[in-house]
Design a protein around this motif. Structure first.
Motif, PDB file in Angstrom:
ATOM      1  N   ASP A  73       0.865  -1.188   0.000  1.00 32.30           N
ATOM      2  CA  ASP A  73       0.000   0.000   0.000  1.00 32.30           C
ATOM      3  C   ASP A  73       0.898   1.234   0.000  1.00 32.30           C
ATOM      4  O   ASP A  73       1.206   1.811   1.045  1.00 32.30           O
ATOM      5  CB  ASP A  73      -0.903  -0.021   1.229  1.00 32.30           C
ATOM      6  CG  ASP A  73      -1.961   1.073   1.199  1.00 32.30           C
ATOM      7  OD1 ASP A  73      -1.797   2.041   0.436  1.00 32.30           O
ATOM      8  OD2 ASP A  73      -2.948   0.959   1.951  1.00 32.30           O
ATOM      9  N   ILE A  74       1.335   1.652  -1.208  1.00 30.50           N
ATOM     10  CA  ILE A  74       2.342   2.706  -1.294  1.00 30.50           C
ATOM     11  C   ILE A  74       1.792   4.075  -0.918  1.00 30.50           C
ATOM     12  O   ILE A  74       2.552   4.947  -0.501  1.00 30.50           O
ATOM     13  CB  ILE A  74       3.007   2.742  -2.684  1.00 30.50           C
ATOM     14  CG1 ILE A  74       1.988   2.979  -3.799  1.00 30.50           C
ATOM     15  CG2 ILE A  74       3.799   1.465  -2.917  1.00 30.50           C
ATOM     16  CD1 ILE A  74       2.630   3.151  -5.165  1.00 30.50           C
ATOM     17  N   ARG A  75       0.487   4.270  -1.042  1.00 31.84           N
ATOM     18  CA  ARG A  75      -0.079   5.545  -0.584  1.00 31.84           C
ATOM     19  C   ARG A  75       0.122   5.693   0.922  1.00 31.84           C
ATOM     20  O   ARG A  75       0.485   6.771   1.404  1.00 31.84           O
ATOM     21  CB  ARG A  75      -1.560   5.606  -0.939  1.00 31.84           C
ATOM     22  CG  ARG A  75      -2.290   6.867  -0.456  1.00 31.84           C
ATOM     23  CD  ARG A  75      -1.714   8.116  -1.102  1.00 31.84           C
ATOM     24  NE  ARG A  75      -2.374   9.337  -0.648  1.00 31.84           N
ATOM     25  CZ  ARG A  75      -3.367   9.942  -1.295  1.00 31.84           C
ATOM     26  NH1 ARG A  75      -3.843   9.421  -2.419  1.00 31.84           N
ATOM     27  NH2 ARG A  75      -3.883  11.055  -0.839  1.00 31.84           N
ATOM     28  N   SER A  76      -0.079   4.617   1.650  1.00 32.70           N
ATOM     29  CA  SER A  76       0.142   4.667   3.096  1.00 32.70           C
ATOM     30  C   SER A  76       1.614   4.899   3.429  1.00 32.70           C
ATOM     31  O   SER A  76       1.941   5.616   4.384  1.00 32.70           O
ATOM     32  CB  SER A  76      -0.336   3.368   3.749  1.00 32.70           C
ATOM     33  OG  SER A  76      -1.738   3.239   3.640  1.00 32.70           O
ATOM     34  N   ILE A  77       2.493   4.294   2.639  1.00 35.14           N
ATOM     35  CA  ILE A  77       3.924   4.495   2.860  1.00 35.14           C
ATOM     36  C   ILE A  77       4.285   5.961   2.617  1.00 35.14           C
ATOM     37  O   ILE A  77       5.031   6.577   3.400  1.00 35.14           O
ATOM     38  CB  ILE A  77       4.746   3.553   1.960  1.00 35.14           C
ATOM     39  CG1 ILE A  77       4.536   2.093   2.407  1.00 35.14           C
ATOM     40  CG2 ILE A  77       6.228   3.918   1.988  1.00 35.14           C
ATOM     41  CD1 ILE A  77       5.154   1.071   1.476  1.00 35.14           C
ATOM     42  N   HIS A  78       3.763   6.531   1.554  1.00 31.58           N
ATOM     43  CA  HIS A  78       3.988   7.953   1.250  1.00 31.58           C
ATOM     44  C   HIS A  78       3.556   8.831   2.426  1.00 31.58           C
ATOM     45  O   HIS A  78       4.302   9.703   2.886  1.00 31.58           O
ATOM     46  CB  HIS A  78       3.201   8.310  -0.016  1.00 31.58           C
ATOM     47  CG  HIS A  78       3.104   9.777  -0.312  1.00 31.58           C
ATOM     48  ND1 HIS A  78       2.139  10.593   0.271  1.00 31.58           N
ATOM     49  CD2 HIS A  78       3.835  10.583  -1.114  1.00 31.58           C
ATOM     50  CE1 HIS A  78       2.287  11.819  -0.176  1.00 31.58           C
ATOM     51  NE2 HIS A  78       3.303  11.853  -1.019  1.00 31.58           N
ATOM     52  N   ASP A  79       2.348   8.587   2.922  1.00 33.79           N
ATOM     53  CA  ASP A  79       1.818   9.404   4.010  1.00 33.79           C
ATOM     54  C   ASP A  79       2.629   9.216   5.293  1.00 33.79           C
ATOM     55  O   ASP A  79       2.860  10.173   6.050  1.00 33.79           O
ATOM     56  CB  ASP A  79       0.347   9.067   4.261  1.00 33.79           C
ATOM     57  CG  ASP A  79      -0.540   9.443   3.075  1.00 33.79           C
ATOM     58  OD1 ASP A  79      -0.072  10.189   2.184  1.00 33.79           O
ATOM     59  OD2 ASP A  79      -1.693   8.962   3.030  1.00 33.79           O
ATOM     60  N   ASP A  80       3.067   7.985   5.539  1.00 29.49           N
ATOM     61  CA  ASP A  80       3.852   7.698   6.741  1.00 29.49           C
ATOM     62  C   ASP A  80       5.204   8.395   6.701  1.00 29.49           C
ATOM     63  O   ASP A  80       5.652   8.971   7.700  1.00 29.49           O
ATOM     64  CB  ASP A  80       4.040   6.185   6.875  1.00 29.49           C
ATOM     65  CG  ASP A  80       5.003   5.815   7.987  1.00 29.49           C
ATOM     66  OD1 ASP A  80       4.813   6.297   9.118  1.00 29.49           O
ATOM     67  OD2 ASP A  80       5.954   5.052   7.718  1.00 29.49           O
ATOM     68  N   ILE A  81       5.858   8.371   5.547  1.00 29.18           N
ATOM     69  CA  ILE A  81       7.158   9.035   5.428  1.00 29.18           C
ATOM     70  C   ILE A  81       7.006  10.529   5.649  1.00 29.18           C
ATOM     71  O   ILE A  81       7.792  11.162   6.376  1.00 29.18           O
ATOM     72  CB  ILE A  81       7.794   8.745   4.060  1.00 29.18           C
ATOM     73  CG1 ILE A  81       8.101   7.246   3.910  1.00 29.18           C
ATOM     74  CG2 ILE A  81       9.073   9.560   3.879  1.00 29.18           C
ATOM     75  CD1 ILE A  81       8.542   6.845   2.516  1.00 29.18           C
ATOM     76  N   ARG A  82       5.984  11.119   5.059  1.00 28.83           N
ATOM     77  CA  ARG A  82       5.792  12.556   5.190  1.00 28.83           C
ATOM     78  C   ARG A  82       5.404  12.957   6.609  1.00 28.83           C
ATOM     79  O   ARG A  82       5.853  13.986   7.124  1.00 28.83           O
ATOM     80  CB  ARG A  82       4.714  13.029   4.209  1.00 28.83           C
ATOM     81  CG  ARG A  82       5.131  12.916   2.754  1.00 28.83           C
ATOM     82  CD  ARG A  82       4.270  13.768   1.866  1.00 28.83           C
ATOM     83  NE  ARG A  82       4.394  15.181   2.212  1.00 28.83           N
ATOM     84  CZ  ARG A  82       3.735  16.159   1.601  1.00 28.83           C
ATOM     85  NH1 ARG A  82       2.895  15.868   0.617  1.00 28.83           N
ATOM     86  NH2 ARG A  82       3.882  17.407   1.963  1.00 28.83           N
ATOM     87  N   ALA A  83       4.594  12.129   7.248  1.00 33.98           N
ATOM     88  CA  ALA A  83       4.089  12.508   8.571  1.00 33.98           C
ATOM     89  C   ALA A  83       4.976  12.034   9.711  1.00 33.98           C
ATOM     90  O   ALA A  83       5.108  12.728  10.728  1.00 33.98           O
ATOM     91  CB  ALA A  83       2.681  11.952   8.760  1.00 33.98           C
ATOM     92  N   GLY A  84       5.572  10.860   9.555  1.00 32.42           N
ATOM     93  CA  GLY A  84       6.285  10.284  10.689  1.00 32.42           C
ATOM     94  C   GLY A  84       7.684   9.814  10.412  1.00 32.42           C
ATOM     95  O   GLY A  84       8.276   9.106  11.242  1.00 32.42           O
ATOM     96  N   GLY A  85       8.224  10.143   9.247  1.00 31.95           N
ATOM     97  CA  GLY A  85       9.588   9.735   8.951  1.00 31.95           C
ATOM     98  C   GLY A  85       9.750   8.303   8.516  1.00 31.95           C
ATOM     99  O   GLY A  85      10.877   7.833   8.305  1.00 31.95           O
ATOM    100  N   THR A 303      14.766   7.580   3.401  1.00 35.22           N
ATOM    101  CA  THR A 303      15.385   8.821   3.863  1.00 35.22           C
ATOM    102  C   THR A 303      15.779   9.731   2.699  1.00 35.22           C
ATOM    103  O   THR A 303      16.222  10.862   2.923  1.00 35.22           O
ATOM    104  CB  THR A 303      16.639   8.533   4.712  1.00 35.22           C
ATOM    105  OG1 THR A 303      17.669   7.965   3.878  1.00 35.22           O
ATOM    106  CG2 THR A 303      16.316   7.575   5.841  1.00 35.22           C
ATOM    107  N   ALA A 304      15.638   9.245   1.483  1.00 34.77           N
ATOM    108  CA  ALA A 304      15.969  10.035   0.290  1.00 34.77           C
ATOM    109  C   ALA A 304      14.678  10.587  -0.312  1.00 34.77           C
ATOM    110  O   ALA A 304      13.582  10.069  -0.053  1.00 34.77           O
ATOM    111  CB  ALA A 304      16.712   9.163  -0.719  1.00 34.77           C
ATOM    112  N   PRO A 305      14.765  11.624  -1.135  1.00 37.27           N
ATOM    113  CA  PRO A 305      13.545  12.286  -1.622  1.00 37.27           C
ATOM    114  C   PRO A 305      12.773  11.534  -2.699  1.00 37.27           C
ATOM    115  O   PRO A 305      11.583  11.793  -2.882  1.00 37.27           O
ATOM    116  CB  PRO A 305      14.069  13.620  -2.178  1.00 37.27           C
ATOM    117  CG  PRO A 305      15.496  13.353  -2.536  1.00 37.27           C
ATOM    118  CD  PRO A 305      15.992  12.364  -1.520  1.00 37.27           C
TER     119      PRO A 305
END
Length: 358
Positions: A73-85, A303-305
């Motif tokens: 679920d890459i949308r969740s991964i995207h949101d997690d990285i942005r919100a919680g690192g 950790t990369a953009p």
């Protein structure tokens, strides 16, 4: 949730039919994309059925008509990285990769029905199984370089064990393959026409897998990769992504030129880390060692953009126009690649002795 769950809204449905335990991935609107809860449910089911002498076979299928599983679920991964690192994503990968290893070592037949779309994490829960079924609808891929990521879930293990350089081609381009090419690449074992699947899975309730395969398996329609083996093996044997692209352009085959242009649209960092991952995976003895390496790579990738940007372009804004950083292959340094293989301080997955740089 325990086997024989009756909650039709659960993300994984579990039931037994005769001597077979059935796992049904049940997020059809998302093409059954995997999340952490689904990984845990699958693992719990395997624990119960491994101990249950009445269960002889485990069968994996996906709900809906589109495919077994479109990946994590890459949308969740995207949101997690942005919100919680990315902490939740790391926890997800830890359990997911352990599940991949468990599937590969499961002591009973694990029959994965790879019908329709099977990508990324979907490959991880299917292609490590002992009996892997494809149909004329199968489309199997590891498309991670297109979202600023690197093939994981044991994908670099599978792709380095394909004939010649087919795995390198699939990893860098993210190209999807059909049934015959999946068989050629060792990603699947048997072809069963989709119209026979219901009867095939029903027959597993009372019969051994080998007997059922004898009755339902058939010859897959011709694939595409065999005709391109000469240029694929010659071009992708190069030691750098830049040289691979150069060879693809120079070989004169229109399909090779198309592959070069496909590669150049991917994340430059992901391409270089993917090639390094594949070459290193060839030297690792077991799937567990490769999964440990992939876990280190994944932990660094968040950790990369490029991963956030790639997912944004693909599934959030859907503009299909990612802005990679660095933007060019020549701008990706050896040090940027090497840092993906360094160990983190959490001890890894605990699947194999530590390998790689300290």
């Amino acid at each position: 949730m325990t086997p024989d769950s009756v909650d039709a809204t659960a993300p994984v449905l579990l039931h037994t039919r005769g001597r077979a335990g059935h796992i049904v991935l049940n997020r059809p609107r998302a093409i059954n994309a995997l999340n952490h809860a689904m990984v845990r449910l699958m693992d719990h089911a395997l624990t119960d059925w491994e101990r249950d002498d009445a269960i002889r076979t485990v069968v994996l299928t996906g709900a809906g008509e589109r495919g077994l599983c479109a990946g994590g679920d890459i949308r969740s991964i995207h949101d997690d990285i942005r919100a919680g690192g990315g902490a939740a994503s790391v926890a997800f990968w830890r359990d997911e990769y352990r599940l991949n290893a468990r599937i590969a070592r499961f002591p009973k037949p694990y029959v994965a029905v790879m019908d329709g779309i099977v990508m990324g994490g979907g490959v991880g829960v299917s292609a490590h199984g002992s009996v892997r079924i494809v149909t004329e609808r199968s489309r199997i891929a590891m498309p991670e370089t297109g979202i600023g990521f690197v093939p994981d879930v044991g994908g670099t293990y599978l792709l380095t064990r394909t004939p010649g350089e087919l795995g390198t081609h699939l990893a860098l381009t993210g190209a999807a393959v059909g049934a015959a090419d999946a068989l050629l690449c060792g990603l699947a074992d048997h072809f069963v026409p989709s119209e026979r699947l219901a009867d095939f899975t029903q027959a597993l309730a009372d019969s051994d897998v080998d007997d059922v395969l004898d009755a339902y398996a058939d010859t897959a329609p011709p694939g595409e990769l065999t005709a391109h083996r000469e240029w694929i093996d010659a071009c992708y044997a190069a030691d750098s992504v830049e040289e691979i692209v150069g060879r693809l352009y120079d070989c004169g085959d229109p399909a090779a030129k198309e592959a070069a242009e496909t590669v150049l649209a991917k994340s430059p960092t992901s391409l270089k880390v993917t090639l390094a991952s594949l070459r290193r995976a060839r030297a690792l003895a077991t799937l567990e060692h490769v999964l440990e390496q992939e876990y280190r790579v994944s932990r660094t990738a968040i950790t990369a953009p490029d991963m956030v940007e790639g997912i944004r372009a693909q599934v959030v804004d859907k503009d299909r126009n990612p802005h990679w950083s660095p933007a060019e292959l020549a701008q990706v340094t050896d040090a940027q690649v090497a840092r993906h293989f360094e160990r983190h301080g959490d001890g890894g997955l605990g699947l194999a002795p530590a390998t790689g740089p300290r």
